[in-house]
Design a protein around this motif. Structure first.
Motif, mmCIF file in Angstrom:
data_model
loop_
_atom_site.group_PDB
_atom_site.id
_atom_site.type_symbol
_atom_site.label_atom_id
_atom_site.label_comp_id
_atom_site.label_asym_id
_atom_site.label_seq_id
_atom_site.Cartn_x
_atom_site.Cartn_y
_atom_site.Cartn_z
ATOM 1 N N LEU A 1 0.818 -1.219 0.000
ATOM 2 C CA LEU A 1 0.000 0.000 0.000
ATOM 3 C C LEU A 1 0.853 1.272 0.000
ATOM 4 O O LEU A 1 0.511 2.250 -0.673
ATOM 5 C CB LEU A 1 -0.914 0.014 1.231
ATOM 6 N N HIS A 2 1.962 1.249 0.748
ATOM 7 C CA HIS A 2 2.725 2.486 0.964
ATOM 8 C C HIS A 2 4.117 2.507 0.338
ATOM 9 O O HIS A 2 4.756 3.558 0.313
ATOM 10 C CB HIS A 2 2.848 2.748 2.467
ATOM 11 N N GLY A 3 4.577 1.369 -0.159
ATOM 12 C CA GLY A 3 5.915 1.316 -0.727
ATOM 13 C C GLY A 3 6.976 1.179 0.350
ATOM 14 O O GLY A 3 6.705 1.332 1.545
ATOM 15 N N ILE B 1 8.167 -0.265 -9.471
ATOM 16 C CA ILE B 1 8.257 1.203 -9.470
ATOM 17 C C ILE B 1 8.975 1.680 -8.211
ATOM 18 O O ILE B 1 9.868 2.533 -8.267
ATOM 19 C CB ILE B 1 6.849 1.822 -9.541
ATOM 20 N N ASP B 2 8.618 1.094 -7.081
ATOM 21 C CA ASP B 2 9.176 1.518 -5.799
ATOM 22 C C ASP B 2 10.676 1.249 -5.719
ATOM 23 O O ASP B 2 11.427 2.022 -5.122
ATOM 24 C CB ASP B 2 8.453 0.780 -4.677
ATOM 25 N N ALA B 3 11.126 0.142 -6.328
ATOM 26 C CA ALA B 3 12.525 -0.261 -6.215
ATOM 27 C C ALA B 3 13.384 0.305 -7.332
ATOM 28 O O ALA B 3 14.585 0.033 -7.390
ATOM 29 C CB ALA B 3 12.619 -1.786 -6.206
ATOM 30 N N ASP B 4 12.805 1.105 -8.195
ATOM 31 C CA ASP B 4 13.538 1.602 -9.363
ATOM 32 C C ASP B 4 14.597 2.629 -8.990
ATOM 33 O O ASP B 4 15.508 2.894 -9.773
ATOM 34 C CB ASP B 4 12.553 2.218 -10.372
ATOM 35 N N ASP B 5 14.487 3.223 -7.824
ATOM 36 C CA ASP B 5 15.405 4.294 -7.440
ATOM 37 C C ASP B 5 16.497 3.853 -6.474
ATOM 38 O O ASP B 5 16.999 4.655 -5.701
ATOM 39 C CB ASP B 5 14.618 5.465 -6.817
ATOM 40 N N GLY B 6 16.857 2.604 -6.502
ATOM 41 C CA GLY B 6 18.008 2.217 -5.710
ATOM 42 C C GLY B 6 17.810 1.202 -4.624
ATOM 43 O O GLY B 6 18.447 1.286 -3.577
ATOM 44 N N ASN B 7 16.913 0.241 -4.816
ATOM 45 C CA ASN B 7 16.800 -0.861 -3.876
ATOM 46 C C ASN B 7 17.066 -2.144 -4.661
ATOM 47 O O ASN B 7 16.141 -2.798 -5.135
ATOM 48 C CB ASN B 7 15.417 -0.897 -3.223
ATOM 49 N N PRO B 8 18.325 -2.501 -4.827
ATOM 50 C CA PRO B 8 18.675 -3.620 -5.711
ATOM 51 C C PRO B 8 18.089 -4.958 -5.299
ATOM 52 O O PRO B 8 17.759 -5.781 -6.157
ATOM 53 C CB PRO B 8 20.211 -3.648 -5.665
ATOM 54 N N ALA B 9 17.941 -5.192 -3.997
ATOM 55 C CA ALA B 9 17.397 -6.477 -3.549
ATOM 56 C C ALA B 9 15.937 -6.625 -3.968
ATOM 57 O O ALA B 9 15.539 -7.640 -4.546
ATOM 58 C CB ALA B 9 17.533 -6.607 -2.036
ATOM 59 N N LEU B 10 15.133 -5.596 -3.697
ATOM 60 C CA LEU B 10 13.724 -5.644 -4.095
ATOM 61 C C LEU B 10 13.590 -5.687 -5.612
ATOM 62 O O LEU B 10 12.760 -6.412 -6.158
ATOM 63 C CB LEU B 10 12.987 -4.419 -3.547
ATOM 64 N N ARG B 11 14.413 -4.905 -6.295
ATOM 65 C CA ARG B 11 14.369 -4.874 -7.762
ATOM 66 C C ARG B 11 14.674 -6.255 -8.345
ATOM 67 O O ARG B 11 14.022 -6.703 -9.293
ATOM 68 C CB ARG B 11 15.360 -3.840 -8.280
ATOM 69 N N ALA B 12 15.646 -6.941 -7.769
ATOM 70 C CA ALA B 12 16.008 -8.272 -8.256
ATOM 71 C C ALA B 12 14.854 -9.254 -8.077
ATOM 72 O O ALA B 12 14.575 -10.080 -8.962
ATOM 73 C CB ALA B 12 17.247 -8.768 -7.531
ATOM 74 N N HIS B 13 14.168 -9.177 -6.947
ATOM 75 C CA HIS B 13 13.039 -10.082 -6.707
ATOM 76 C C HIS B 13 11.861 -9.748 -7.625
ATOM 77 O O HIS B 13 11.166 -10.654 -8.092
ATOM 78 C CB HIS B 13 12.625 -10.022 -5.238
ATOM 79 N N ALA B 14 11.640 -8.467 -7.886
ATOM 80 C CA ALA B 14 10.574 -8.081 -8.818
ATOM 81 C C ALA B 14 10.911 -8.550 -10.234
ATOM 82 O O ALA B 14 10.033 -9.032 -10.965
ATOM 83 C CB ALA B 14 10.378 -6.569 -8.796
ATOM 84 N N ARG B 15 12.179 -8.435 -10.614
ATOM 85 C CA ARG B 15 12.598 -8.884 -11.943
ATOM 86 C C ARG B 15 12.409 -10.394 -12.086
ATOM 87 O O ARG B 15 11.961 -10.876 -13.134
ATOM 88 C CB ARG B 15 14.057 -8.514 -12.186
#
Length: 201
Positions: free
Chosen positions: A25-27, A112-126
């Protein structure tokens, strides 16, 4: 051999389940420790006894949210006998309810939330995106093998078009507080699938 969870494991699972809705809900940046404490009913020490950091909890929460989305979709689609029917069902299911977790599609929110520098979350979303793409591509290939979908159709193109159209429409619908974009996307994608169906004769 008993498979029952220990008290600590049950508490950890509860934290993940409760945190999943808050993060969705909040990112990541918009979620405060006080919100997590309120939602879980635990103090700071109770949460960080099970997780080394907020990021570790956010990753576990995303993985839980995605597993819930995947499970609900697969259960609904298992009742549909044909690959092309499953593709139509995926579209209808997403348009009706993008996510069983409050806050909408966890994949789009996290990407969207992890696009600005959260590599761990970005990797799991990918990884989640790749899994969804692979699933849809496999359905298209199966449909081609069973002569349900026309030969020459690109599984990758169909899969990415379905996801991009649904996720983009969801974003528009949420921002405009009007589900017309989702309804239009659903109709457009059904028309696309009708166009790749192998014609008899």
């Amino acid at each position: 051999m008993s498979t029952s969870l220990t008290k600590g494991e049950k508490t950890r699972d509860k934290i993940i389940r409760k945190a999943a809705a808050v993060f969705n809900l909040h990112g990541y940046s918009g979620t405060s420790l006080s919100e997590l404490m309120e939602e879980t009913g635990l103090e700071k020490g109770g949460i960080y006894r099970h997780f080394e950091s907020k990021e570790e909890l956010a990753v576990a929460a995303f993985d839980y949210a995605w597993s819930e989305i995947r499970l609900r979709r697969r259960i609904a689609l298992d009742e549909i006998p044909t690959p092309l029917g499953k593709l139509h069902g995926m579209i209808d299911g997403f348009a009706a309810k993008p996510s069983p977790v409050p806050g909408g599609c966890a994949l789009m929110n996290t990407a969207i939330d992890a696009d600005d520098g959260n590599p761990a979350l970005r990797a799991h979303a990918r990884e989640a995106l790749r899994e969804w793409l692979d699933y849809l591509e496999a359905l298209v290939r199966q449909g081609i093998r069973q002569d349900e979908i026309a030969r020459g159709v690109s599984p990758a193109a169909i899969a990415s078009t379905i996801i991009a159209t649904l996720e983009g429409a969801l974003m528009i619908s949420r921002l405009s507080d009007d589900r017309s974009a989702l309804d239009n996307a659903r109709k457009h994608l059904h028309t696309m699938l009708d166009g790749i169906a192998r014609k008899a004769g």
